[in-house]
Design an enzyme around this catalytic site. Sequence first.
Site, PDB file in Angstrom:
ATOM      1  N   GLY A  24       0.803  -1.218   0.000  1.00 33.66           N
ATOM      2  CA  GLY A  24       0.000   0.000   0.000  1.00 33.66           C
ATOM      3  C   GLY A  24       0.831   1.260   0.000  1.00 33.66           C
ATOM      4  O   GLY A  24       0.520   2.227  -0.710  1.00 33.66           O
ATOM      5  N   SER A 115      -2.489 -12.318  -5.007  1.00 34.49           N
ATOM      6  CA  SER A 115      -1.189 -12.931  -4.720  1.00 34.49           C
ATOM      7  C   SER A 115      -0.983 -14.103  -5.661  1.00 34.49           C
ATOM      8  O   SER A 115      -1.940 -14.781  -6.045  1.00 34.49           O
ATOM      9  CB  SER A 115      -1.147 -13.409  -3.268  1.00 34.49           C
ATOM     10  OG  SER A 115      -0.031 -14.250  -3.041  1.00 34.49           O
ATOM     11  N   CYS A 117       0.056 -16.874  -4.861  1.00 38.10           N
ATOM     12  CA  CYS A 117      -0.224 -18.141  -4.180  1.00 38.10           C
ATOM     13  C   CYS A 117      -1.600 -18.693  -4.536  1.00 38.10           C
ATOM     14  O   CYS A 117      -1.950 -19.800  -4.126  1.00 38.10           O
ATOM     15  CB  CYS A 117      -0.101 -17.978  -2.669  1.00 38.10           C
ATOM     16  SG  CYS A 117      -1.441 -17.037  -1.910  1.00 38.10           S
ATOM     17  N   TYR A 144      -4.923 -18.471   3.034  1.00 38.27           N
ATOM     18  CA  TYR A 144      -4.733 -17.137   2.448  1.00 38.27           C
ATOM     19  C   TYR A 144      -5.100 -17.168   0.969  1.00 38.27           C
ATOM     20  O   TYR A 144      -5.759 -16.256   0.458  1.00 38.27           O
ATOM     21  CB  TYR A 144      -3.285 -16.712   2.647  1.00 38.27           C
ATOM     22  CG  TYR A 144      -2.939 -15.357   2.103  1.00 38.27           C
ATOM     23  CD1 TYR A 144      -3.359 -14.196   2.741  1.00 38.27           C
ATOM     24  CD2 TYR A 144      -2.148 -15.218   0.958  1.00 38.27           C
ATOM     25  CE1 TYR A 144      -3.019 -12.938   2.260  1.00 38.27           C
ATOM     26  CE2 TYR A 144      -1.805 -13.980   0.469  1.00 38.27           C
ATOM     27  CZ  TYR A 144      -2.239 -12.845   1.125  1.00 38.27           C
ATOM     28  OH  TYR A 144      -1.906 -11.608   0.639  1.00 38.27           O
TER      29      TYR A 144
END
Length: 326
Positions: A24, A115, A117, A144
């Site tokens: 951010g 992401s 992932c 996540y």
Amino acid sequence: MTPIIPLITPADRIFVAGHRGMAGSAICRALQRAGYNQILTASRQELDLLDAQAVQRWFAEHEPTVVVLAAAKVGGIQANSSYPADFLLDNLKIQTHVIETAWRSGVRRLLFLGSSCIYPKFAEQPIREEALLTGALEPTNEWYAIAKITGIKLCEALRRQHGFDAISLMPTNLYGPGDNYHPTNSHVLPALIGRFHEAAEAHADSVTCWGTGTPLREFLHVDDLGEACVFALEHWQPGPDELQFLNVGTGVDLTIRELAEQVAAATGFKGQISWDMTKPDGTPKKQLDVGRMANLGWRARISLAEGLVDTVAAFRELLSENLVRL
């Protein structure tokens, strides 16, 4: 073809959720460099993104026209394994509250930061965007990843059903200013920097790293990610039948063993590096196909060699001022 007129303008009120985090803060810096001065931010004390009503009140009061969702609960393998419910629940709440409120409040453009992932553990390499949901996830970060996949699909569903202009970017492993250097809850590169720095300062004979050192990873400097986010906000408008998310990375990877050796050199550690093979490796290889972003006209500019030296220097400066996030 890249539009001549940017899709956002300096007149936009741009809310960067998660502005104090590594991603951010880099996005805020990139927006400022590009001439965007109406940047809205809110600390956790000012706005709890886990509180749906608080988010709705904040949007009603500040009236953002563009939103960048960079806020998330993040951590490394050990943190994901220890707190699976927290990683799933907190990220689902943050994403749902911000994205739904942005849509209902009339925000005209939103960028969701995902992401890499999200992709299957054994996806064909380099990983193309089409690999999403084609196989099982890496177990060490599946909670996540599932949350991030949900965020991508929520943006896609709102675009399809309601015409909400929401796009998503999937960055590879990030490093750089503002990282988390906690010894157990950080990602691999900052964890290595902290560990090798301490060993160099103590003139230790050896450092032990997790796993075999053979997995391959790709690393993107966070300032490159910031530039990619501004570029996407300004220039990328996918059609209704096109992918609604794009990979962001360098397209170049290296082994964790090679990474550890580079970090050791950058920190001045002279001892031996050993490997605890009882610890998990994680995904064996994770290299993104960044062809779509390249075709749009964006490529990463900061090499790992350049970025690593600067990151170690910045880490040591913050450490001397007791400002490192541990």
